[in-house]
Motif scaffolding. Structure first.
Motif, mmCIF file in Angstrom:
data_model
loop_
_atom_site.group_PDB
_atom_site.id
_atom_site.type_symbol
_atom_site.label_atom_id
_atom_site.label_comp_id
_atom_site.label_asym_id
_atom_site.label_seq_id
_atom_site.Cartn_x
_atom_site.Cartn_y
_atom_site.Cartn_z
ATOM 1 N N ARG A 10 10.487 11.376 -4.231
ATOM 2 C CA ARG A 10 9.932 11.934 -3.197
ATOM 3 C C ARG A 10 11.018 12.737 -2.017
ATOM 4 N NH1 ARG A 10 4.941 10.978 -0.269
ATOM 5 N NH2 ARG A 10 4.365 9.128 -1.750
ATOM 6 N N ARG A 11 12.052 11.849 -2.217
ATOM 7 C CA ARG A 11 13.021 12.389 -1.014
ATOM 8 C C ARG A 11 13.725 13.582 -1.499
ATOM 9 N NH1 ARG A 11 14.030 6.605 -0.577
ATOM 10 N NH2 ARG A 11 15.716 6.938 -2.292
ATOM 11 N N GLN A 47 10.399 6.846 -4.671
ATOM 12 C CA GLN A 47 10.636 7.159 -3.534
ATOM 13 C C GLN A 47 11.694 8.087 -3.579
ATOM 14 O OE1 GLN A 47 9.322 6.608 -0.501
ATOM 15 N NE2 GLN A 47 7.609 5.523 -1.563
ATOM 16 N N ARG A 48 12.733 7.711 -4.412
ATOM 17 C CA ARG A 48 13.885 8.668 -4.654
ATOM 18 C C ARG A 48 13.450 10.214 -5.025
ATOM 19 N NH1 ARG A 48 16.898 10.493 -8.835
ATOM 20 N NH2 ARG A 48 15.488 9.251 -10.471
ATOM 21 N N GLU A 65 1.608 8.365 -8.129
ATOM 22 C CA GLU A 65 2.824 9.460 -7.946
ATOM 23 C C GLU A 65 2.282 10.799 -7.992
ATOM 24 O OE1 GLU A 65 7.479 10.379 -8.798
ATOM 25 O OE2 GLU A 65 6.308 8.746 -9.830
ATOM 26 N N GLN A 95 10.644 2.155 -6.587
ATOM 27 C CA GLN A 95 11.936 2.735 -6.051
ATOM 28 C C GLN A 95 12.350 4.110 -6.444
ATOM 29 O OE1 GLN A 95 14.824 -0.403 -7.271
ATOM 30 N NE2 GLN A 95 14.212 -1.871 -5.991
#
Length: 254
Positions: free
Chosen positions: A234-235, A231-232, A20, A228
């Motif tokens: 990153r958004r 991704q959160r 990440e 998960q």
């Protein structure tokens, strides 16, 4: 010319976040070798059918370790769990201290005593992190501090932060992780994890699941959760960058 801008930080539990940090933030990890050889001994993990069964088994394990003259640190998830465990330990006649990140002024004193022979300390996830627990006289010869991790962590980093309180700075020490099948991280595995509930239990409520299987399932569930969360994050970062561009455009044309 302008000097090159650099950023850096230091953590003992960033290895699991390597992908990440590289993909989202463009940062690399450099592993720094231990100053002294690590002597930590890890016992096989256990999987209890319920958190209740795990809680009921803790006093006996603590008593056995204290009888060896070893200090014990029990890691739990929440302040409420720490308080409930404190009641159980009192009922069993086990003297102990509690670290729950609610009384900062007393925390240093509690940590300072946590490595003395026969001392029992109950700590929540946030309490006393990053603090070296110095071993008392004769404790190293008895095996050092033992950490009993009863936290249902959604991240392997948090597991390592808990068990990493033992055997710091080249000291001897040991740790073990007790899982509870009814914890949310295990329940996220759905029906396939639910099949483990059918396995035979011993008198303490420990499921007859091989340690290698317990470890593999734990890591699998943690990786899924971390994916998960990645991704959160990153958004959120992309959204923040978009807002910064929009604000910069508005300011430029104001």
């Amino acid at each position: 010319s302008f000097p090159t801008r650099r950023s850096s930080d230091l953590s003992g539990t960033l290895a699991e976040c390597r992908a990440e940090l590289r993909a989202v933030y463009g940062r690399q990890i450099v592993a720094v070798p231990l100053r002294r050889p690590g002597l930590r001994q890890l016992a096989p993990p256990r999987l209890f059918a319920t958190g209740q069964a795990r809680a009921e088994a803790i006093p006996a394990r603590v008593q056995a370790l204290v009888a060896q003259g070893r200090p014990v640190l029990v890691g739990v998830d929440t302040v409420a769990e720490a308080q409930a465990l404190s009641v159980r330990l009192n009922a069993a006649g086990i003297d102990h201290q509690r670290l729950d990140a609610r009384h900062d002024a007393d925390e240093a004193a509690v940590v300072a005593m946590a490595g003395q022979a026969g001392t029992v300390t109950v700590a929540t996830r946030m309490a006393g992190r990053g603090t070296d627990i110095e071993l008392g006289a004769g404790v190293a010869e008895r095996g050092g501090l033992h950490v009993l991790c009863c936290q249902d962590n959604a991240s392997a980093r948090l597991d390592r932060q808990c068990i990493g309180r033992a055997a710091r700075q080249g000291d001897p020490g040991s740790a073990e992780v007790w899982h509870a099948l009814d914890a949310s991280i295990w329940q996220s595995g759905g029906a396939s994890v639910g099949l483990l509930r059918r396995r035979q239990q011993d008198a303490q409520g420990v499921l007859s699941v091989p340690a290698a299987v317990v470890l593999a399932w734990s890591r699998r569930l943690q990786r899924a959760h971390q994916a998960q969360e990645m991704q959160r994050r990153r958004r959120l970062l992309e959204q923040d960058r978009t807002w910064q561009k929009q604000l910069a455009f508005i300011h430029l044309h104001a």
